[in-house]
Design a protein around this motif. Structure first.
Motif, PDB file in Angstrom:
ATOM      1  N   UNK A 203       0.833  -1.210   0.000  1.00  0.00           N
ATOM      2  CA  UNK A 203       0.000   0.000   0.000  1.00  0.00           C
ATOM      3  C   UNK A 203       0.866   1.257   0.000  1.00  0.00           C
ATOM      4  N   UNK A 204       1.958   1.234   0.770  1.00  0.00           N
ATOM      5  CA  UNK A 204       2.883   2.373   0.778  1.00  0.00           C
ATOM      6  C   UNK A 204       3.468   2.591  -0.616  1.00  0.00           C
ATOM      7  N   UNK A 205       3.854   1.496  -1.266  1.00  0.00           N
ATOM      8  CA  UNK A 205       4.423   1.585  -2.611  1.00  0.00           C
ATOM      9  C   UNK A 205       3.414   2.130  -3.604  1.00  0.00           C
ATOM     10  N   UNK A 217      -8.312   6.754  -0.211  1.00  0.00           N
ATOM     11  CA  UNK A 217      -9.095   5.615   0.268  1.00  0.00           C
ATOM     12  C   UNK A 217      -8.925   4.452  -0.700  1.00  0.00           C
ATOM     13  N   UNK A 218      -8.058   3.511  -0.328  1.00  0.00           N
ATOM     14  CA  UNK A 218      -7.808   2.396  -1.232  1.00  0.00           C
ATOM     15  C   UNK A 218      -7.328   1.187  -0.444  1.00  0.00           C
ATOM     16  N   UNK A 219      -7.356   0.043  -1.094  1.00  0.00           N
ATOM     17  CA  UNK A 219      -6.858  -1.196  -0.508  1.00  0.00           C
ATOM     18  C   UNK A 219      -5.908  -1.845  -1.502  1.00  0.00           C
ATOM     19  N   UNK A 220      -4.716  -2.163  -1.039  1.00  0.00           N
ATOM     20  CA  UNK A 220      -3.745  -2.898  -1.856  1.00  0.00           C
ATOM     21  C   UNK A 220      -3.825  -4.360  -1.461  1.00  0.00           C
ATOM     22  N   UNK A 221      -4.096  -5.231  -2.415  1.00  0.00           N
ATOM     23  CA  UNK A 221      -4.263  -6.658  -2.140  1.00  0.00           C
ATOM     24  C   UNK A 221      -3.126  -7.433  -2.784  1.00  0.00           C
ATOM     25  N   UNK A 222      -2.309  -8.087  -1.966  1.00  0.00           N
ATOM     26  CA  UNK A 222      -1.344  -9.054  -2.489  1.00  0.00           C
ATOM     27  C   UNK A 222      -2.130 -10.328  -2.775  1.00  0.00           C
ATOM     28  N   UNK A 223      -2.132 -10.777  -4.013  1.00  0.00           N
ATOM     29  CA  UNK A 223      -3.088 -11.813  -4.416  1.00  0.00           C
ATOM     30  C   UNK A 223      -2.437 -13.011  -5.085  1.00  0.00           C
ATOM     31  N   UNK A 224      -1.129 -13.189  -4.920  1.00  0.00           N
ATOM     32  CA  UNK A 224      -0.462 -14.297  -5.583  1.00  0.00           C
ATOM     33  C   UNK A 224      -0.611 -15.610  -4.848  1.00  0.00           C
ATOM     34  N   UNK A 225       0.228 -15.852  -3.833  1.00  0.00           N
ATOM     35  CA  UNK A 225       0.177 -17.103  -3.068  1.00  0.00           C
ATOM     36  C   UNK A 225      -0.854 -17.047  -1.947  1.00  0.00           C
ATOM     37  N   UNK A 226      -0.877 -15.924  -1.233  1.00  0.00           N
ATOM     38  CA  UNK A 226      -1.838 -15.737  -0.152  1.00  0.00           C
ATOM     39  C   UNK A 226      -2.452 -14.358  -0.287  1.00  0.00           C
ATOM     40  N   UNK A 227      -3.699 -14.242   0.151  1.00  0.00           N
ATOM     41  CA  UNK A 227      -4.337 -12.931   0.167  1.00  0.00           C
ATOM     42  C   UNK A 227      -3.861 -12.154   1.382  1.00  0.00           C
ATOM     43  N   UNK A 228      -3.440 -10.933   1.148  1.00  0.00           N
ATOM     44  CA  UNK A 228      -3.083 -10.020   2.223  1.00  0.00           C
ATOM     45  C   UNK A 228      -3.420  -8.623   1.769  1.00  0.00           C
ATOM     46  N   UNK A 229      -3.719  -7.733   2.691  1.00  0.00           N
ATOM     47  CA  UNK A 229      -4.145  -6.406   2.264  1.00  0.00           C
ATOM     48  C   UNK A 229      -3.543  -5.311   3.124  1.00  0.00           C
ATOM     49  N   UNK A 234      -8.928   7.463   4.479  1.00  0.00           N
ATOM     50  CA  UNK A 234      -8.731   8.887   4.781  1.00  0.00           C
ATOM     51  C   UNK A 234      -7.243   9.234   4.852  1.00  0.00           C
ATOM     52  N   UNK A 235      -6.473   8.586   3.989  1.00  0.00           N
ATOM     53  CA  UNK A 235      -5.052   8.892   3.894  1.00  0.00           C
ATOM     54  C   UNK A 235      -4.183   8.234   4.941  1.00  0.00           C
ATOM     55  N   UNK A 236      -4.756   7.380   5.794  1.00  0.00           N
ATOM     56  CA  UNK A 236      -3.983   6.743   6.866  1.00  0.00           C
ATOM     57  C   UNK A 236      -3.958   5.238   6.687  1.00  0.00           C
ATOM     58  N   UNK A 237      -2.777   4.656   6.844  1.00  0.00           N
ATOM     59  CA  UNK A 237      -2.619   3.206   6.777  1.00  0.00           C
ATOM     60  C   UNK A 237      -3.101   2.605   8.086  1.00  0.00           C
ATOM     61  N   UNK A 238      -4.090   1.703   8.011  1.00  0.00           N
ATOM     62  CA  UNK A 238      -4.643   1.088   9.210  1.00  0.00           C
ATOM     63  C   UNK A 238      -3.754  -0.059   9.683  1.00  0.00           C
ATOM     64  N   UNK A 239      -3.633  -0.189  11.014  1.00  0.00           N
ATOM     65  CA  UNK A 239      -2.794  -1.238  11.579  1.00  0.00           C
ATOM     66  C   UNK A 239      -3.604  -2.164  12.491  1.00  0.00           C
TER      67      UNK A 239
END
Length: 408
Positions: A203-205, A217-229, A234-239
């Motif tokens: 998401x940072x990239x 407001x967006x979601x970056x989904x790694x979708x190759x071997x495992x799903x991760x997001x 509102x401009x903040x990365x949720x932890x």
């Protein structure tokens, strides 16, 4: 540089110096007149801050306009430039089967990169720490930079990570094996150390260099071997309390998805099952391929070429993508969902039908579904961007002495 001393810059001057540094970080050349309206400081305070940055080593004074050949009349203005080579940052993609370490300057421009492949039987915590440390040192050696020249390190791992850089213990301990307190690997020598979930770094990239530039407001989904997001709202990365805000194991319980396996795994699995059951036509591009050869990229490329058997598999993956996107859309209301990683190079053929189906799956306006332009390097790119972000925010807070070229 490893000794933290808040008195490196006088406390009363720190705020104005930090304000000026933030304003000039991306400038190739500037004068005090350029900076003043952007920072809201007086001329004398602005000049004092610039001089302090010169003393600290992150700004240099250039030849004046007369010496540079641009002088016409009047007193020539002093000219300055930010020094991206004043120190370095390190970004590490510490995946399950690889470690990629990148050394970059303060603007994130790569200086050296080292890649190491791992085998899946090397999940031993101590061994993983050693491999990560060795990759960092090899990249620094290639860049001809010592540890003393590094101000920030960021490591991305396939596990939830809390604000202290630690991962929670799960019943199978996979997360702890992936992140065996890697924050401690560089902490003895790097002033700023950050460990993050790999999808969060994706998401940072995307925000810094990819499909989310300018998007809050967006979601970056790694979708190759495992799903991760990685979830940005509102401009903040949720932890989350334990770093689990983007963890997708709950998809095990979602009808139409059924697991946190990535789209690439689904496509390859379905292709192999079809072949084993004799459901691949003799004229198909997939016919005669071994199980090892029936990979997701092969199936995607066959579908793009018009192969009907491959197209059926991709249509099935589109339904999974639609359900994943609908869940994300319902919970977070993002503007955009970006599918990242190596799978992004070929996933467009599945996104086309998924976009159409998503309109009927949601009550809220459907988010845009896009493929990342950053490819397989998205986590490595995000690790460098995050390390640069840390340096940018805290560069002046730790050093007991000015940065000099002699530390490199």
């Amino acid at each position: 540089m490893s000794d933290i001393d808040a008195t490196a810059i006088p406390r009363g001057a720190r705020a104005s110096v930090e304000t000026v540094l933030a304003a000039v970080w991306d400038d190739e050349m500037f004068t005090s007149n350029d900076v003043m309206p952007r920072v809201g400081l007086t001329r004398s305070t602005t000049i004092e801050a610039i001089d302090e940055l010169i003393r600290f080593g992150v700004v240099e004074e250039l030849p004046n306009a007369r010496a540079g050949g641009d002088y016409r009349k009047g007193r020539p203005a002093r000219r300055f430039a930010f020094r991206p080579d004043a120190a370095s940052v390190v970004g590490v993609d510490a995946g399950r089967t690889h470690v990629i370490a990148t050394v970059a300057d303060l603007r994130g421009r790569p200086l050296a990169r080292i890649s190491r492949e791992l085998t899946t039987d090397l999940d031993d915590a101590l061994r993983r720490q050693e491999v990560v440390a060795a990759a960092i040192d090899a990249a620094l050696a290639e860049a001809r930079i010592t540890r003393d020249g590094v101000v920030a390190v960021c490591v991305g791992v396939p596990a939830p990570v809390d604000s202290a850089g630690r991962s929670p213990v799960r019943h199978n301990e996979f997360w702890r094996r992936m992140n065996p307190d890697l924050v401690d690997t560089a902490a003895p020598w790097a002033p700023l150390v950050r460990v993050e979930n790999d999808a969060s770094l994706a998401a940072v990239a995307e925000s810094a260099h990819g499909a989310a530039t300018g998007c809050r407001n967006f979601i970056a989904v790694l979708a190759g071997d495992r799903l991760g997001s990685g979830v940005v709202i509102d401009g903040r990365l949720l932890r989350g309390a334990h770093g689990g805000a983007g963890e997708l194991i709950p998809f095990d319980h979602v009808t139409g998805v059924g697991s946190a396996d990535g789209i690439g795994v689904h496509v390859a699995t379905w292709a192999r099952e079809a072949a084993a059951r004799g459901r691949i036509g003799a004229r198909s591009r997939l016919a005669g391929l071994t199980a090892e050869e029936l990979t997701a990229p092969v199936v995607f490329h066959a579908a793009q070429a018009g192969d009907p058997d491959a197209a059926d598999i991709i249509a099935r993956s589109a339904r999974v993508i639609t359900r994943v996107a609908a869940v994300f859309g319902g919970f977070f209301d993002p503007e955009r969902i970006i599918f990242c990683g190596a799978i992004a190079d070929s996933i467009e053929s599945a996104l086309v039908p998924a976009r159409a189906m998503l309109q009927d799956e949601m009550d809220l306006p459907a988010p845009e579904l896009v493929a990342s332009p950053l490819g397989a390097d998205v986590v490595a790119i995000g690790a460098v961007a995050a390390a640069t972000e840390s340096a940018r925010a805290h560069l002046l807070a730790f050093a007991s002495a000015p940065l000099t070229a002699s530390s490199r």
